[in-house]
Design an enzyme around this catalytic site. Structure first.
Site, PDB file in Angstrom:
ATOM      1  N   GLY A 195       0.812  -1.209   0.000  1.00 59.03           N
ATOM      2  CA  GLY A 195       0.000   0.000   0.000  1.00 59.03           C
ATOM      3  C   GLY A 195       0.845   1.257   0.000  1.00 59.03           C
ATOM      4  O   GLY A 195       1.924   1.306  -0.583  1.00 59.03           O
ATOM      5  N   VAL A 199       0.576   4.590   5.351  1.00 56.84           N
ATOM      6  CA  VAL A 199       0.133   3.447   6.144  1.00 56.84           C
ATOM      7  C   VAL A 199       1.306   2.511   6.426  1.00 56.84           C
ATOM      8  O   VAL A 199       1.370   1.890   7.497  1.00 56.84           O
ATOM      9  CB  VAL A 199      -1.008   2.699   5.441  1.00 56.84           C
ATOM     10  CG1 VAL A 199      -1.448   1.491   6.252  1.00 56.84           C
ATOM     11  CG2 VAL A 199      -2.192   3.640   5.214  1.00 56.84           C
ATOM     12  N   GLY A 200       2.253   2.435   5.499  1.00 57.92           N
ATOM     13  CA  GLY A 200       3.442   1.616   5.727  1.00 57.92           C
ATOM     14  C   GLY A 200       4.183   2.028   6.988  1.00 57.92           C
ATOM     15  O   GLY A 200       4.675   1.186   7.750  1.00 57.92           O
ATOM     16  N   GLU A 217       5.669  -3.392   0.651  1.00 62.51           N
ATOM     17  CA  GLU A 217       5.588  -3.177  -0.793  1.00 62.51           C
ATOM     18  C   GLU A 217       4.829  -1.882  -1.007  1.00 62.51           C
ATOM     19  O   GLU A 217       3.610  -1.837  -0.874  1.00 62.51           O
ATOM     20  CB  GLU A 217       4.872  -4.357  -1.464  1.00 62.51           C
ATOM     21  CG  GLU A 217       5.600  -5.697  -1.319  1.00 62.51           C
ATOM     22  CD  GLU A 217       6.980  -5.692  -1.941  1.00 62.51           C
ATOM     23  OE1 GLU A 217       7.252  -4.822  -2.809  1.00 62.51           O
ATOM     24  OE2 GLU A 217       7.803  -6.545  -1.582  1.00 62.51           O
ATOM     25  N   CYS A 251       1.173  -0.072  -8.820  1.00 61.48           N
ATOM     26  CA  CYS A 251       2.354   0.506  -8.165  1.00 61.48           C
ATOM     27  C   CYS A 251       3.564   0.528  -9.087  1.00 61.48           C
ATOM     28  O   CYS A 251       4.510   1.277  -8.847  1.00 61.48           O
ATOM     29  CB  CYS A 251       2.674  -0.265  -6.884  1.00 61.48           C
ATOM     30  SG  CYS A 251       2.993  -2.026  -7.132  1.00 61.48           S
TER      31      CYS A 251
END
Length: 502
Positions: A195, A199-200, A217, A251
């Protein structure tokens, strides 16, 4: 969708899965094989259900559903089914050194235990079930948290997975940010998140509380560079496909293009012509062109387009919020334009003029490291420069996107675009601990050599221990190899004499 779990219920789920792992339910070759075959069967039994869910969530064409979602899962499972015997065997790493003389040295793959997979909405099957396959092959128990932004697919997974996999070992948990926060309060043995960087960072902070290893990722602005030696028509065709696939919500999509000013207008025309040809000339009516996932993402992209002067919007720009439709759009950009400040993640392509590879490389070095770079050139010196002077998760020369389907190639980012990698055997590395093991089958006789390690110490013992633990130079290794050959020749000559002269 089932009711969200409370913290107490979540703790019970974690305890149940850990008990299953401790009981060895997922570790044996038979269990791993059975569960992998179950995933393959699930994909076959629910093909149309997946097509319908992906269309509802993303207006995804059937071919993209099959080739870019379902095939990934089945191919990954079949890869591990073929490799299962090798996976279960420890890897012999005895290097023949004096230290390991007469001993056995192995790497044994230990499954981590309880793994958490947080999937993404843009590929809600590939980025959940494909990752689950790797965790199964490694022998883990798993909680999968699908993205709430692809609700039809998330609900489908929650409904059908328990019919194929033991819910005491593998669990789907749906919900939004609040449920994710509850999940992240638990202790896991490995977390895989796909994501955004924002948020990572939240996932990484939560994992740090328990020193849990994490694979992130993420993404970023993946660039394209085209030089004067490139096949411009082929580059335009491949970049066009890389941009409109999944409506640009990938992505690893081509985010922006750098090319010489002399070729820019030609490239822009050809890339847009290819986009139109792919979609039959009418993007909105085409069954092969998707939609933006949510109105929030639609608004972000619409505002990004409208923040540029009209003369810079060379092609496209049409939108329809009621359908979450944005036509493929090409912007003749400068490096300081708004579109160059964030990852686009949609069907909008920026094209920027550069003088040469020097200017492109200088710009890339000043930016965050992307998930992938796409370089179109026939000049091997330029290819080597991008290979050695830039940093990215992956590098493709004269190609786009296909690395994500190659099991032999690790898929992952670096720095801002992520950490860790997976796909194929790289997934196995991600979901296991490589435990070093040394076995001394004859501990008594080995004391004749390694007994010199014990006190009382002496200069002679010091020299002998140094000899036993020494890493020999290249010249010394060559010398020992020649000595071995000479000894082998001597033994053979003695054997021949004994055979023919006795």
């Amino acid at each position: 969708m089932a009711a969200a779990l409370s913290e107490e219920e979540m703790e019970k789920v974690v305890q149940c899965l850990r008990s299953s792992f401790d009981a060895g339910k997922t570790r044996s070759k038979e269990a791993r094989t059975r569960n992998l075959n179950a995933v393959v069967q699930l994909m076959a039994d629910h093909k149309q259900d997946f097509y319908d869910a992906l269309y509802k969530d993303l207006h995804k064409p059937v071919q993209e559903c099959q080739n870019q979602e379902m095939d990934f899962v089945v191919n990954e499972a079949n890869h591990f089914l073929c490799e299962m015997d090798k996976i279960m065997e420890p890897q012999n790493v005895n290097d023949g050194s004096l230290l390991l003389l007469g001993k056995q040295a192995y790497i044994h793959r230990d499954p981590y235990g309880l793994c958490l997979i947080i999937g993404a909405w843009n590929y809600p099957i590939q980025l959940t079930l494909m990752c689950l396959v790797g965790a199964i092959a490694a022998g883990n128990v798993v909680i999968v948290k699908p993205s709430e932004l692809a609700p039809a697919t998330a609900e489908l997974l929650e409904r059908i997975l328990p019919n194929y996999l033991d819910k005491d070992c593998f669990r789907i948990i749906n919900g939004g940010p609040e449920e994710t926060q509850i999940i992240l309060k638990q202790r896991f043995d490995h977390i895989l998140y796909t994501g955004s960087q924002r948020v990572g960072k939240i996932v990484l902070r939560a994992a740090a509380e328990h020193l849990t290893p994490v694979t992130l990722e993420l993404g970023g602005k993946s660039p394209v560079f085209i030089d004067k030696t490139a096949n411009v028509s082929l580059a335009a065709k491949r970049v066009a496909w890389a941009k409109i696939t999944n409506c640009g919500q990938i992505c690893i999509a081509a985010d922006y293009v750098m090319c010489p000013a002399a070729y820019k207008d030609r490239f822009i025309k050809e890339v847009y012509d290819n986009m139109k040809n792919f979609c039959g000339g009418d993007f909105k009516e085409s069954p092969d062109y998707g939609r933006i996932v949510t109105e929030r993402h639609f608004d972000r992209l619409s505002n990004l387009i409208s923040s540029h002067e009209k003369e810079k919007i060379v092609h496209g720009g049409e939108t329809d919020r009621s359908e979450k439709f944005i036509a493929p759009t090409i912007i003749d950009a400068e490096f300081d334009d708004p579109i160059m400040s964030e990852e686009i993640f949609g069907p909008v392509l920026a094209v920027v003029a550069v003088e040469d590879a020097d200017q492109a490389i200088k710009y890339l070095k000043s930016r965050e490291k992307p998930l992938v770079m796409y370089i179109f050139t026939s000049d091997k010196a330029v290819q080597k420069r991008f290979m050695t002077e830039t940093s990215s998760g992956s590098l493709l020369i004269n190609e786009v996107l296909i690395h994500s389907a190659a099991a032999a190639i690790p898929f992952g980012g670096v720095g801002f675009s992520g950490m860790g990698s997976y796909h194929g055997n790289h997934s196995l590395d991600m979901f296991t601990h490589r435990k070093g093991c040394i076995i001394d089958p004859f501990p008594g006789p080995s004391e004749l050599t390694l007994g010199v390690r014990y006190p009382p110490y002496s200069p002679t013992k010091t020299r002998l221990v140094s000899l036993f633990t020494k890493t020999f130079s290249k010249m010394e290794r060559q010398m020992f190899f020649l000595i071995k050959l000479a000894l082998l020749g001597l033994i053979l000559s003695v054997a021949v004499k004994m055979l023919f002269y006795n």
